[in-house]
Design a protein around this motif. Sequence first.
Motif, PDB file in Angstrom:
ATOM      1  N   TRP A 179     -38.001-124.576  62.339  1.00 17.08           N
ATOM      2  CA  TRP A 179     -37.841-123.162  61.979  1.00 17.08           C
ATOM      3  C   TRP A 179     -38.183-122.275  63.178  1.00 17.08           C
ATOM      4  O   TRP A 179     -37.483-121.312  63.488  1.00 17.08           O
ATOM      5  CB  TRP A 179     -38.740-122.865  60.775  1.00 17.08           C
ATOM      6  CG  TRP A 179     -38.706-121.472  60.270  1.00 17.08           C
ATOM      7  CD1 TRP A 179     -37.599-120.762  59.904  1.00 17.08           C
ATOM      8  CD2 TRP A 179     -39.825-120.611  60.065  1.00 17.08           C
ATOM      9  NE1 TRP A 179     -37.969-119.512  59.476  1.00 17.08           N
ATOM     10  CE2 TRP A 179     -39.324-119.393  59.572  1.00 17.08           C
ATOM     11  CE3 TRP A 179     -41.196-120.750  60.234  1.00 17.08           C
ATOM     12  CZ2 TRP A 179     -40.149-118.309  59.258  1.00 17.08           C
ATOM     13  CZ3 TRP A 179     -42.022-119.689  59.915  1.00 17.08           C
ATOM     14  CH2 TRP A 179     -41.499-118.483  59.435  1.00 17.08           C
ATOM     15  N   ASP A 236     -34.791-116.938  57.816  1.00 20.44           N
ATOM     16  CA  ASP A 236     -33.682-117.724  57.265  1.00 20.44           C
ATOM     17  C   ASP A 236     -33.510-117.418  55.771  1.00 20.44           C
ATOM     18  O   ASP A 236     -33.295-118.309  54.956  1.00 20.44           O
ATOM     19  CB  ASP A 236     -33.966-119.224  57.477  1.00 20.44           C
ATOM     20  CG  ASP A 236     -32.704-120.062  57.358  1.00 20.44           C
ATOM     21  OD1 ASP A 236     -31.613-119.486  57.437  1.00 20.44           O
ATOM     22  OD2 ASP A 236     -32.827-121.292  57.173  1.00 20.44           O
ATOM     23  N   LYS A 272     -28.398-115.971  52.767  1.00 18.40           N
ATOM     24  CA  LYS A 272     -27.470-117.098  52.643  1.00 18.40           C
ATOM     25  C   LYS A 272     -26.109-116.624  52.174  1.00 18.40           C
ATOM     26  O   LYS A 272     -26.000-115.672  51.406  1.00 18.40           O
ATOM     27  CB  LYS A 272     -28.025-118.121  51.638  1.00 18.40           C
ATOM     28  CG  LYS A 272     -29.327-118.765  52.076  1.00 18.40           C
ATOM     29  CD  LYS A 272     -29.123-119.671  53.275  1.00 18.40           C
ATOM     30  CE  LYS A 272     -30.432-120.270  53.758  1.00 18.40           C
ATOM     31  NZ  LYS A 272     -30.285-120.977  55.029  1.00 18.40           N
ATOM     32  N   ARG A 306     -35.522-121.535  65.974  1.00 18.55           N
ATOM     33  CA  ARG A 306     -34.447-120.552  65.824  1.00 18.55           C
ATOM     34  C   ARG A 306     -34.773-119.329  66.683  1.00 18.55           C
ATOM     35  O   ARG A 306     -35.914-118.840  66.673  1.00 18.55           O
ATOM     36  CB  ARG A 306     -34.287-120.129  64.363  1.00 18.55           C
ATOM     37  CG  ARG A 306     -33.925-121.267  63.432  1.00 18.55           C
ATOM     38  CD  ARG A 306     -33.793-120.780  61.996  1.00 18.55           C
ATOM     39  NE  ARG A 306     -32.634-119.924  61.819  1.00 18.55           N
ATOM     40  CZ  ARG A 306     -32.686-118.638  61.488  1.00 18.55           C
ATOM     41  NH1 ARG A 306     -33.843-118.050  61.294  1.00 18.55           N
ATOM     42  NH2 ARG A 306     -31.583-117.934  61.338  1.00 18.55           N
TER      43      ARG A 306
END
Lengths: 225, 337
Positions: free
Chosen positions: B45, A71, A74, B48
Amino acid sequence: MSVPRQLEFFVDPSRCIGCQSCVQACSECDTHKGESMIHLEYVDRGQSVQTVPMVCMHCEQPTCAEVCPADAIKRTGDGVVQSARKPRCIACGNCVMACPFGVPELYIDRQIMMKCDMCYDRTSVGKKPMCATVCPSQALFFGTRAEIDALRPQSTPTNRFRFGSQTITTRVNVMVPRSKSPPLMLDVTAAMDERPENRNVRLNVVGNSPSTIEPMLDPFAEVEV
Amino acid sequence: MTTALLAVLIVAGSRNLAHFDAALVGYTFATLFATFGITYRYAMWLERPPTRMYWRRGWQFFLSPRELPRNLVTATKRAVVEFAGNRFIFRRGVLRGLTHWLIMWGCLVAAAITFPLVWGWIHFETVPGDIESYRTFVFGVAGGEFPVDSFMAFVIFHGLVWASFLVIAGVMLAFRRRMIDHGAAAVQQFGEDILPLILLLAISVTGLMLTVSYTWMKGYAYSFLAILHALTVIFTLLWLPFGKLFHVFQRPAQLGVSFYKEAAARGEQAHCRRCDAPYAGAVMVRDLVTVERELGFRYELEGRAEHYQQICPRCRRAMFGLAQASLWTGHTASSED
């Protein structure tokens, strides 16, 4: 700081002359000092001088960010997809493989992915990205839509691309021919079997009439440019 | 569950709270909340699709019976060189490496001292019959003894001071970079990049002020400083699961990824369906196709490739140029959808 909404990036690969100015200028950007994030791609170097300056297209739904297990990628509010956040990026390379435009680059030694971020240190204060500043043929242009309309009366921008069954919308535009019915999207995967056209270079040898000239191979095809 | 486990360990480690310092109860509850928050975020997390896939693959290749001994050696080596030594950050720049190394070790030393004390896992007692010596108890079990006035005692009892020196030096270097580096300044965000530095600095400075107060100022304003210090620490602990410092728990995934990538590199390679050049491990390409489908992407193709992932990045860039050029030469690479 954010990139002003009225300023857009317009790419026209067919104007690229492969001069590498963008590659050199890109490496001067402060957000990725010393590393050039532009891919100046030779489409088929043995057959053609056609080149493609590939910058990040800054997708509305970035595949690179979606497939990032950490992640780390962005998209800021102004539509710019930033390089991987350094504390998070685990250098897996998923983004490199997933990007439909082949943009991100992985630096294994530093365990980080970096990519074109539209020279965020410049564009977020209203300046042009380094590449667009130096591009002599304006294959890379950064400005308003009114400016590009005035400069390119035969072209129109599109920001929708097709990859098989997937449609991707981007913040960066590509110039396509202006016509009564301009293409709504550029079908990238339709070019799977396309090849660059050979240059029709013919040597007018004295004494030969045009009818006697045999079709020749391009004499410059093997020349390194 | 992890929070409950920690609570049980606190009770057990402090011998039914016999060695628990009631003055530190605020810290204890903050650590319990932080444990819950970190575990919850970590679990989310892992939900995902790409994280789940890489997590599973990382463990699968790491625990592969044939490779396990070699993987254990490699993991230890990387943990020391890459994590403890921060080699990959030093490669981004010596000052950046030094900055991170100082902050990291300052925080680790401080955590290693503070948490066991807060949870009552470690305490010190005077040795019966010898008031000049301290005895260390770990989980209620007597450990080593050392003279109160020894150099070792000085080093141990000022451990948090040394840690704060490391953190303050690192934070100063980080602030320096964020003030003079145009690239960093352009993309930094207050909550993500500045706040953690402010919090670490606040903890270190207020902690040092406590030492100054009781060492040289006869305890002047000690109660106020103790509360101020506690507030900075508790706020940081509560914020830990939500901000940049969460990367401390996320980052070890880098190790798992390295085993996955190495196994993929040793195995079958995917060849581009357009140029036939090898460009990635076949297992990585297959996994990525699965992940993209789970995420709702539809890159399926017809013809010589079944999926766009079977085309190498170089060919993708070339096709982009060819598709645009074909519009100008009369070929059709457009779609009106």
